[in-house]
Design an enzyme around this catalytic site. Structure first.
Site, PDB file in Angstrom:
ATOM      1  CG  ASP A 147      -0.327  -0.553   2.473  1.00 55.59           C
ATOM      2  OD1 ASP A 147       0.917  -0.545   2.551  1.00 55.59           O
ATOM      3  OD2 ASP A 147      -1.055  -0.991   3.374  1.00 55.59           O
ATOM      4  CG  ASN A 194      -8.800  -1.467  11.905  1.00 51.55           C
ATOM      5  OD1 ASN A 194      -7.848  -2.124  11.499  1.00 51.55           O
ATOM      6  ND2 ASN A 194      -9.269  -0.417  11.260  1.00 51.55           N
ATOM      7  CG  HIS A 205      -5.734  -2.241   8.797  1.00 50.92           C
ATOM      8  ND1 HIS A 205      -5.840  -0.919   9.160  1.00 50.92           N
ATOM      9  CD2 HIS A 205      -4.421  -2.544   8.977  1.00 50.92           C
ATOM     10  CE1 HIS A 205      -4.661  -0.452   9.516  1.00 50.92           C
ATOM     11  NE2 HIS A 205      -3.781  -1.428   9.421  1.00 50.92           N
ATOM     12  CD  GLU A 242      -8.649   0.960   7.766  1.00 49.10           C
ATOM     13  OE1 GLU A 242      -8.439  -0.011   8.516  1.00 49.10           O
ATOM     14  OE2 GLU A 242      -8.255   2.109   8.007  1.00 49.10           O
TER      15      GLU A 242
HETATM   16  C1  F6R Z   1       1.511  -1.733   6.172  1.00 50.95           C
HETATM   17  C2  F6R Z   1       0.169  -2.205   6.273  1.00 50.95           C
HETATM   18  C3  F6R Z   1      -0.604  -2.298   7.549  1.00 50.95           C
HETATM   19  C4  F6R Z   1       0.241  -2.613   8.785  1.00 50.95           C
HETATM   20  C5  F6R Z   1      -0.630  -2.525  10.031  1.00 50.95           C
HETATM   21  C6  F6R Z   1       0.161  -2.776  11.295  1.00 50.95           C
HETATM   22  O1  F6R Z   1       1.970  -1.736   4.830  1.00 50.95           O
HETATM   23  O2  F6R Z   1      -0.340  -2.505   5.259  1.00 50.95           O
HETATM   24  O3  F6R Z   1      -1.598  -3.265   7.412  1.00 50.95           O
HETATM   25  O4  F6R Z   1       0.782  -3.893   8.670  1.00 50.95           O
HETATM   26  O5  F6R Z   1      -1.228  -1.270  10.114  1.00 50.95           O
HETATM   27  O6  F6R Z   1       1.053  -1.741  11.514  1.00 50.95           O
HETATM   28  P1  F6R Z   1       2.145  -1.834  12.662  1.00 50.95           P
HETATM   29  O7  F6R Z   1       3.086  -2.899  12.243  1.00 50.95           O
HETATM   30  O8  F6R Z   1       2.787  -0.476  12.672  1.00 50.95           O
HETATM   31  O9  F6R Z   1       1.432  -2.170  13.922  1.00 50.95           O
END
Ligand code: F6R
Length: 253
Positions: free
Chosen positions: A67, A136, A138, A143
């Site tokens: 992303d 959450n 995702h 989301e």
């Molecule tokens: C990152 C992504 C997100 C993260 C998620 C967890 O490219 O796509 O899904 O993996 O938000 O983020 P952290 O690792 O910072 O807790």
């Protein structure tokens, strides 16, 4: 589902980096799906160490990021492109033309989704997809929602996600409201998934993702449907899991 548990985050990171390095050595042109966020930083550090000691060579590796924030140019310090440069690309011999990350600053986001989808389609099944999980549930920036888009699309970030990601920006207002993300079909298409969760704050959502119903309201729960998803988790994030449940093949490292 394979569950690899350790009380040491360093042990998990080194283990994951070894797996990735093995995959890179075995395949002629390994295709690896990359994630950003705090979770995989240690894996990238371990990979950089393996590269520096001559144990892995990225010459033929192709990477595909999940992303990117919509509206941020590559050069913005908080773009996922900059993140990847800081944590991996600048320290290894990946070729620029082998690095694929959606462009965040573009005239037509819709066209960018089509372009990125095309790249993923050309790549075929990735060998490994690295994933973290949002508080959450995702994965990528898919989301929780009543329905999920299978392919690359524009997503409106939830206020929770914007708040959680705000430390990477100078203020909450600066966090983009939208992002471009790979869809869940593209993620599930990967031959294998390296799914990592660290820290107590991830324990509740990991319980839902791995032991709850498969639902678009917790996108990570769809990983229960993947035939080759391995979960790498520290003891804190695993603290609510029913590790004796026979849905798991548990290994402590
Ligand atoms: C990152 C992504 C997100 C993260 C998620 C967890 O490219 O796509 O899904 O993996 O938000 O983020 P952290 O690792 O910072 O807790």
């Amino acid at each position: 589902m394979e569950l690899i548990i350790s009380q040491s985050i360093k042990t998990l990171n080194d283990y994951c980096a070894e797996l990735l390095s093995k995959c890179i050595k075995e395949k002629n042109e390994a295709k690896i799906g990359l994630a950003t966020g705090n979770t995989p930083i240690g894996i990238y550090q371990s990979l950089v160490s393996l590269f520096q000691s001559g144990e892995v060579d990225f010459t033929n590796v192709r990477t595909y990021n999940l992303d990117e924030y919509l509206g941020l140019p590559k050069s913005h310090p908080s773009s996922f492109y900059s993140f990847m440069r800081r944590h991996l690309i600048d320290h290894v011999n990946l070729k620029e033309e082998h690095i694929n990350i959606p462009h965040g600053k573009i005239a037509s986001p819709e066209q960018e989704c089509i372009r990125y989808n095309h790249i993923l389609a050309q790549a075929g099944k990735l060998d490994v997809q690295i994933l973290g999980i949002g508080l959450n549930g995702h994965i990528g920036f898919n989301e929780p929602s009543a329905s999920l888009s299978p392919h690359t699309h524009i997503v409106k970030l939830t206020e929770e996600t914007r708040r959680v990601n705000s430390p990477a920006f100078s203020s909450l207002d600066e966090v983009p409201t939208h992002a471009i993300t790979m869809g869940v079909a593209s993620i599930l298409r990967s031959k294998s998934i390296l799914f990592m969760a660290l820290g107590k704050e991830k324990s509740k959502i990991m319980k839902q993702a791995l032991e709850g119903p498969v639902t678009t309201q917790c996108p990570a729960s769809l990983l229960q449907l993947h035939p080759n998803c391995t979960v790498f988790i520290d003891e804190k994030a695993a603290s609510e899991l029913d590790v004796k449940n026979n849905i798991y093949d548990v290994q402590y490292i």
